[in-house]
Design a protein around this motif. Structure first.
Motif, mmCIF file in Angstrom:
data_model
loop_
_atom_site.group_PDB
_atom_site.id
_atom_site.type_symbol
_atom_site.label_atom_id
_atom_site.label_comp_id
_atom_site.label_asym_id
_atom_site.label_seq_id
_atom_site.Cartn_x
_atom_site.Cartn_y
_atom_site.Cartn_z
ATOM 1 N N ARG A 12 0.732 -1.115 0.358
ATOM 2 C CA ARG A 12 -0.248 0.315 -0.101
ATOM 3 C C ARG A 12 1.328 1.034 0.426
ATOM 4 N N GLU A 13 1.993 1.404 -0.162
ATOM 5 C CA GLU A 13 3.169 1.730 -0.061
ATOM 6 C C GLU A 13 3.357 3.238 -1.032
ATOM 7 N N ARG A 14 2.822 4.337 -0.824
ATOM 8 C CA ARG A 14 2.909 5.688 -1.388
ATOM 9 C C ARG A 14 3.442 6.835 -1.025
ATOM 10 N N SER A 15 3.477 8.194 -1.741
ATOM 11 C CA SER A 15 5.227 8.574 -1.534
ATOM 12 C C SER A 15 4.435 10.492 -1.908
ATOM 13 N N HIS A 16 4.185 11.416 -0.977
ATOM 14 C CA HIS A 16 4.171 12.520 -1.872
ATOM 15 C C HIS A 16 5.160 13.691 -1.513
ATOM 16 N N SER A 17 5.493 14.204 -2.215
ATOM 17 C CA SER A 17 6.439 15.444 -1.957
ATOM 18 C C SER A 17 5.201 17.456 -1.787
ATOM 19 N N LEU A 18 4.407 17.499 -0.874
ATOM 20 C CA LEU A 18 3.813 18.367 -1.364
ATOM 21 C C LEU A 18 4.551 20.280 -0.429
ATOM 22 N N THR A 19 3.223 21.088 -1.184
ATOM 23 C CA THR A 19 3.600 21.899 0.234
ATOM 24 C C THR A 19 2.731 22.031 1.045
ATOM 25 N N LEU A 20 3.197 22.779 2.241
ATOM 26 C CA LEU A 20 1.580 22.890 3.773
ATOM 27 C C LEU A 20 0.127 22.875 2.955
#
Length: 399
Positions: free
Chosen positions: A182-190
């Motif tokens: 189920r691994e997911r990764s996100h690079s996000l702003t606040l």
């Protein structure tokens, strides 16, 4: 003490059995009891072993586990049980010969590998059962930190906290169920983190931008970070006081007459192994000390609403004592007669009566007597002049 451990603490990843060696799988197959959080138990196929869900709060599970002595028991934990995990708690509560540990891959190692970060250059925090304010002393430009959070909703709470503390430009890396299907990764702003929907288990990596009000690392933190009614050891005096107290790893402080709690809080900021108790006779100030400690990430400060020396007897003995208020002959006599040799004592005085008392005790016990005089430039008509503060007399001695 048993020669053969009946208890195994097993670090389990999100990939379940797939991440285990054949020898570790055999430990599970031979177990009579498997105990752990529901999410971990669900990762193990049904077998002959009895299954017990670890209750909330965590401490309620220890008596249950103790009752399983004599049966081969496996306790499931996340990744490395000794990195913000259950392993250290179990090790404190059971004899060394009763248990063994089989650690798995830590979430921190997996996160660093996904991001390409050198793990030795990142700070790690276990905030799944701790307040976000523990970040406050560390927030500064260039900080890289990896955090364990209690659930997906805590991501938005973290984003809100960073916004409130002035670090809204921080880069968020949100990682869910690392190491599993189920691994997911996100690079996000606040802003994106505030609006996102994330699933447990979740960790967040922070790349802190060059904005925000960082707290200096040196002794003598800015007065402005403390809530106060005016009763506070001011920054320059506080720096000299912390220097005289000379905190060392693992030591405990008594801060008598806490005021705003600044001495005890700064003592704790020096090293995570330090502990402190603040004694304050006024209820409103004791409450204020509690708020200051919590806001600055020092929730381990023990605040006692009471007077000295009456409230001191039941407290754990200190390595160092600071008297910032309530100085009296009775208090100094109690300290000198009750506390063990080697205890460091620092007392500050402003009034003539207190100065005379410290002078008397300096003659009696020795130590160092220091007169601190400070002046600040201020307006003097159309020009400037020096405005002097009341001199502070500081006595420091080792009993």
């Amino acid at each position: 003490m048993s020669d053969t451990p009946w208890l195994t603490v097993l670090g389990l990843g999100e990939d379940g059995l797939d991440g285990l060696s054949p020898a570790t799988r055999q430990v599970l197959e031979q177990a009579e009891v498997i105990m752990g959080p529901p999410r971990h138990i669900a990762l193990i196929p049904q077998g002959k072993a009895e299954r017990i869900e670890w209750p909330v709060p965590f401490s309620d599970g220890l008596p249950i586990l103790s009752g399983l002595r004599g049966r081969k028991t496996v306790v499931l934990a996340s990744g490395d049980p000794f990195w913000f995990g259950a392993g250290s708690v179990i090790a404190r509560n059971f004899e060394a010969g009763e248990w063994t540990a089989l650690p798995g891959r830590s979430t921190f190692s997996l996160a660093a590998a996904r991001l390409g970060w050198p793990l030795e250059g990142a700070q790690t925090f276990g905030l799944h059962a701790a307040p976000l304010t523990q970040l406050r002393p560390h927030l500064a430009a260039g900080l890289r930190a990896i955090l364990l959070l209690r659930n997906g909703a805590a991501v938005a709470e973290l984003a809100q906290y960073l916004t409130e503390t002035g670090f809204a430009d921080t880069q968020f890396h949100v990682m869910e169920a690392l190491g599993g299907p189920r691994e997911r990764s996100h690079s996000l702003t606040l802003t994106e983190a505030l609006q996102g929907d994330f699933n447990h288990p979740v960790c967040v990596a922070l790349d802190v931008a060059r904005h925000g009000n960082a707290i200096p690392k040196a002794s003598g933190k800015p007065d402005e970070i403390f809530e106060t009614d005016g009763q506070i050891t001011k920054r320059p005096i506080r720096a000299l006081t912390l220097s005289a107290l000379a905190p060392q790893r693992g030591e405990h402080l008594w801060d008598i007459g806490g005021g705003s709690g600044s001495i005890g809080i700064e003592w704790l900021m020096c090293d995570p192994t330090l502990s402190a108790t603040t004694i304050e006779p006024r209820k409103d100030r004791a409450d204020r000390i509690r708020r200051n400690a919590d806001a600055l990430g020092q929730d381990r400060l023990d605040v006692v609403h009471g007077t000295a020396p009456d409230s001191l007897t039941p407290l754990p003995k200190p390595d160092a004592v600071f008297i910032g208020g309530g100085l009296s002959t009775a208090l100094l006599e109690w300290i000198s007669e009750t506390l063990p040799a080697g205890t460091r004592l620092v007392a500050n005085a402003v009034t003539l009566e207190s100065e005379a008392l410290l002078t008397q005790w300096h003659e009696k016990l020795g130590g160092e007597l220091l007169r601190i005089e400070l002046a600040q430039a201020s307006s003097l008509g159309p020009r400037r002049g020096w405005k002097s503060s009341y001199p502070v007399i500081q006595w420091s001695v080792t009993l």
